[in-house]
Design a protein around this motif. Sequence first.
Motif, mmCIF file in Angstrom:
data_model
loop_
_atom_site.group_PDB
_atom_site.id
_atom_site.type_symbol
_atom_site.label_atom_id
_atom_site.label_comp_id
_atom_site.label_asym_id
_atom_site.label_seq_id
_atom_site.Cartn_x
_atom_site.Cartn_y
_atom_site.Cartn_z
ATOM 1 N N HIS A 91 -29.326 -3.656 30.859
ATOM 2 C CA HIS A 91 -29.581 -4.977 30.266
ATOM 3 C C HIS A 91 -30.248 -5.914 31.276
ATOM 4 O O HIS A 91 -29.838 -7.050 31.469
ATOM 5 N N VAL A 148 -34.539 3.121 22.631
ATOM 6 C CA VAL A 148 -33.336 3.016 21.798
ATOM 7 C C VAL A 148 -33.597 3.555 20.389
ATOM 8 O O VAL A 148 -32.712 4.145 19.772
ATOM 9 N N THR A 149 -34.802 3.357 19.873
ATOM 10 C CA THR A 149 -35.096 3.757 18.497
ATOM 11 C C THR A 149 -36.230 4.797 18.475
ATOM 12 O O THR A 149 -35.978 5.971 18.638
ATOM 13 N N ASP A 182 -42.527 -1.739 25.062
ATOM 14 C CA ASP A 182 -41.271 -2.309 24.568
ATOM 15 C C ASP A 182 -40.198 -1.222 24.682
ATOM 16 O O ASP A 182 -40.095 -0.336 23.834
ATOM 17 N N ARG A 200 -36.334 2.560 31.195
ATOM 18 C CA ARG A 200 -34.990 2.912 30.756
ATOM 19 C C ARG A 200 -33.928 2.065 31.461
ATOM 20 O O ARG A 200 -32.928 1.671 30.858
ATOM 21 N N VAL A 221 -33.134 -1.150 29.782
ATOM 22 C CA VAL A 221 -32.319 -0.996 28.581
ATOM 23 C C VAL A 221 -30.865 -0.725 28.934
ATOM 24 O O VAL A 221 -29.950 -1.405 28.460
ATOM 25 N N SER A 245 -39.669 0.150 14.637
ATOM 26 C CA SER A 245 -39.921 0.606 16.005
ATOM 27 C C SER A 245 -41.261 1.327 16.098
ATOM 28 O O SER A 245 -41.987 1.190 17.093
ATOM 29 N N GLN A 286 -37.029 -1.134 24.311
ATOM 30 C CA GLN A 286 -36.011 -1.037 23.264
ATOM 31 C C GLN A 286 -36.540 -0.280 22.058
ATOM 32 O O GLN A 286 -35.819 0.504 21.439
ATOM 33 N N PHE A 334 -26.193 -1.158 22.374
ATOM 34 C CA PHE A 334 -27.615 -1.285 22.677
ATOM 35 C C PHE A 334 -28.382 -1.625 21.391
ATOM 36 O O PHE A 334 -28.981 -0.746 20.765
ATOM 37 N N PRO A 369 -31.491 -3.291 19.662
ATOM 38 C CA PRO A 369 -32.831 -3.772 20.022
ATOM 39 C C PRO A 369 -33.080 -5.188 19.518
ATOM 40 O O PRO A 369 -32.424 -5.652 18.577
ATOM 41 N N HIS A 370 -34.028 -5.856 20.143
ATOM 42 C CA HIS A 370 -34.275 -7.267 19.835
ATOM 43 C C HIS A 370 -34.648 -7.501 18.386
ATOM 44 O O HIS A 370 -34.333 -8.536 17.805
#
Length: 335
Positions: free
Chosen positions: A277, A312-313, A306, A271, A274, A319, A308, A94, A96-97
């Motif tokens: 995907h 994710v962060t 966002d 969620r 994420v 982030s 991600q 995972f 992030p962009h």
Amino acid sequence: MTLVHTRWAATLLLATTAALLRCSDSAAEAPQASPEPVATETTEHQAYTPVTVHHQLGTTVIEHRPQRVVALDMNEVDFLDLLDIPVAGMPKDFIPHFLAKYQDQPDIQDTGAIVQPNLEKVHAARPDLILITSLQARHYQELSEIAPTIHFDVDYRDSQAQHLDIIKRHLLTLGQIFEKDELAQQAVADLDRQVERVRQLTRDRPETALIVLHNNGAFSAFGPHSRYGFVFNALGVKSATPAGAAGLHGRPISSEFIQQVNPDVIYVVDRTAVMEHRPALNADTLGNPLLRQTNAWKNGHVVFADAQAWYVTAASVNSMKIIIEDVISGYQNEP
């Protein structure tokens, strides 16, 4: 040539030869100049000041400047990216962009899943430093046997006001470890400016906000005591719900609950997008009639965050900047 000339030439030849021999002897006896010192790994290590890091899982001493770093959490990868430190290994499930450039780099060892690192692959990356969070904490002892391991003390269950301080302190520690103090200090100062910017916006605003996590059609709410507590405590957003405890994935709520609370701002963290995907929810795809009756929806203050950065962060500089921009947009959107 006359006899006198011949004797004079011979004498001159003997004198010249003797002088040359004396020079040769002197050169042999003279001390030789020492070559310029060559920078070696040993001399570099001798010049390095060891760094002692105290964290929730113990104390880690960094004796030498790390050359191969394994980061088992995307927040740690973000820190390393900011400090321009190469990554030797990281999980790639995972990403992030804003860290997408690491996805297909063949020289970076894929260490498995974020929540379940593959210890053999970590070892294969030959690290001399490993960075982890609470998501990998149960592997701390095994990881420490591979290389010095540092735990990032961020609390994903209840961030509250200390969240930003923990981020800044960890960044400064990494700056010291990698001898990038000035760059780390600049990043901390920049983050402080971004936080102050959002606080100036939220300080005197009456709007209340609700953070909801979408997970396969269901919703969970996050208040001041949750993984997103820092949004309320550090960024100054007013919570639409009581400060009840919440788990890692929030407190399950219904659409009726959202309608009754009737927040002025709603932040939606998808969620499902994420984890599977998939494209994130938006105003067109979130077909929830009760949510559409809230003040937030009617006034155009529903922010599809966002996911991600938030999920994710949410504990690194880049982030945090994205989250701050999402928070600000909740007060600026119009219907």
